[in-house]
Enzyme design. Structure first.
Site, PDB file in Angstrom:
ATOM      1  N   ASP A 101       9.202   2.693  -0.294  1.00 50.09           N
ATOM      2  CA  ASP A 101       8.340   3.371   0.571  1.00 50.09           C
ATOM      3  C   ASP A 101       8.458   3.001   1.967  1.00 50.09           C
ATOM      4  O   ASP A 101       8.190   1.913   2.303  1.00 50.09           O
ATOM      5  CB  ASP A 101       6.990   2.848   0.092  1.00 50.09           C
ATOM      6  N   LYS A 128       4.434   9.657   8.556  1.00 42.41           N
ATOM      7  CA  LYS A 128       4.042  10.125   9.893  1.00 42.41           C
ATOM      8  C   LYS A 128       5.217   9.966  11.099  1.00 42.41           C
ATOM      9  O   LYS A 128       5.071  10.759  12.027  1.00 42.41           O
ATOM     10  CB  LYS A 128       2.819   9.239  10.683  1.00 42.41           C
ATOM     11  N   TYR A 143       0.821  -1.069   0.016  1.00 37.13           N
ATOM     12  CA  TYR A 143       0.271   0.149  -0.104  1.00 37.13           C
ATOM     13  C   TYR A 143       0.832   1.414   0.032  1.00 37.13           C
ATOM     14  O   TYR A 143       1.678   1.504   0.644  1.00 37.13           O
ATOM     15  CB  TYR A 143      -1.086   0.011   1.262  1.00 37.13           C
TER      16      TYR A 143
END
Length: 425
Positions: free
Chosen positions: A235, A263, A142
């Site tokens: 990622d 984050k 994802y």
């Protein structure tokens, strides 16, 4: 009891789609009503009904130091007194960028506001740098909800992607090629038959549970990208600063061309970033022609929080400790399942852990999908009732923080055993 959470969820459903602002929070995969969290501290979260839980969600990863870390909190309070948003350069963004460059090996970084935005920008940059359009992603990984990443593998003999959400144009999806994780031959075939700009991958696939790269897999991708003139994008929104100071690049000793972060670099504040070699990053506006902008990018509050967090993460001993805690939890869960004669497997790397039920090994999305999600839902509810907050989906990671104690792990294992015994009885 969670009467107040239920009441809030009813109110939320009237004004928020599905009652939430991100789908997995709705508990659709595990049943029941989501918890509404009132406060957090250390390894604990507390819901509006006053219930206390040992937390392994950790805001989906960024709270690696534990919730409400004093140094991060004080940095936020200090920065807030100077103003909430400048829309102009500030010292905090420079300090955080310098720290990221020091720890990650990226020569330059650009701050954005989310992991999705970081990925979207990295893909545009890769296409501009290589002057190609096709990208390769992997099933089960994802990368946020940008159009070119909400793509699934084509059916039959089709090699180009198909939309995985209404609203994603066919033409956009067709430029995304989808490969199975841990399959180098498939990727090489895609390279042979397409002009590929980049390969984007979660170096540890932590959005289909926790699926580790097989020996030599990431190095193999690096070699293929070099051979065919494509860029390799890691990622690291989950693995960045979680597997080590240098993230997955350092952990697996594989250098990516562009890396995306999320984050964790904001200590829990909304933030993202992408970085890489100066040669590539210099293509980004205003240095170069690739346009990307954001009013809140480099927000002083988020940057101050991130710098306070990364300063504390600049410690090899911290990651050694987190790794040992991960091993303790992973081994304990594995032993419980074996003692009870259950078909299950536990995957663990550093402070990332996942327990799959109904399968004895996992290597890609296809094998992960074989997991017994109904059993996980039962397990989740029993753990929640006993005061342990797990991800409300089989296909997510358990995150461990520096605030988790040996006692927390012991209690979690005790509750896991009770839950599984109860399910089997």
């Amino acid at each position: 009891m969670n009467d107040k959470s239920k009441a809030f969820f009813l109110r939320a459903q009237a004004v928020l789609p599905g009652g939430v602002n991100s789908p997995v929070r709705a508990f659709r995969a595990v049943g029941g009503n989501p918890l509404f969290i009132e406060k957090t501290n250390g390894s604990r979260v507390y819901d509006v009904d006053g219930n206390e839980y040992i937390d392994y969600v950790l805001s989906w990863g960024p709270m690696i130091l534990g919730h409400n870390n004093p140094a991060v909190r004080e940095a936020v309070l200090d920065a807030a007194q100077r103003g909430l948003s400048f829309g102009a350069p500030n010292e905090y963004e420079v300090k955080l960028a310098e720290k990221m460059v020091e720890l990650t090996g990226c020569e330059m970084v650009r701050m954005v506001n989310s992991g999705t935005e970081a990925v979207m920008s990295a893909l545009r940059l890769a296409r501009a740098f290589t002057q190609r359009n096709k990208i390769i992603k992997f099933e089960g990984c994802y990368h946020g909800h940008t159009d070119s990443m909400l793509v699934k593998a084509g059916s039959g003999a089709m090699t180009f992607g198909q939309p995985d959400s209404p609203g994603v144009p066919d033409a956009v999806a067709a430029d995304t090629l989808v490969a199975p994780y841990n399959n180098l031959e498939f990727v090489e075939d895609l390279f042979k038959n397409n002009d590929v700009a980049c390969v984007i991958i979660e170096p540890v696939a932590a959005n289909m549970g926790v699926v580790l790269p097989e020996e030599g897999y990431l190095n193999g991708l690096r070699k293929l990208c070099d051979e065919y003139g494509a860029l390799l994008i890691f990622d690291e929104i989950i693995t960045g600063f979680r597997l080590g100071k240098g993230g997955a690049q350092e952990y697996f000793n594989v250098k990516a061309d562009i890396v995306t972060y999320g984050k964790i670099i904001g200590g829990g504040m909304p933030v993202g970033a992408y970085g890489g070699r100066k040669e590539i990053m210099s293509y980004v506006s205003p240095s170069g022609p690739v346009y990307q902008a954001g009013t809140l990018s480099g927000n002083p509050i988020a940057m101050a929080a991130g710098f306070a967090q990364l300063e504390q993460l600049d410690s090899d001993e911290l990651y050694t400790h987190l790794g040992k805690m991960g091993e303790k939890l992973g081994a304990g869960l594995d032993n419980i399942a074996k003692e009870l004669g259950m078909i299950a497997c536990v995957t663990q790397v550093g402070s990332l852990v996942c327990q799959f039920f109904g399968i004895d090994s996992v290597k890609d999305y296809e094998t992960a999908r074989g997991a017994d999600t109904a059993l996980y839902a039962q397990y989740f509810q029993k753990m929640l009732a006993s005061g342990v907050y797990l991800a409300p989906s089989q296909f997510e990671a358990m995150f461990i923080s520096l605030a988790h104690s040996e006692t927390d792990i012991d209690v979690t294992l005790e509750k896991a055993r009770e839950a599984l015994v109860g399910i089997r009885s």
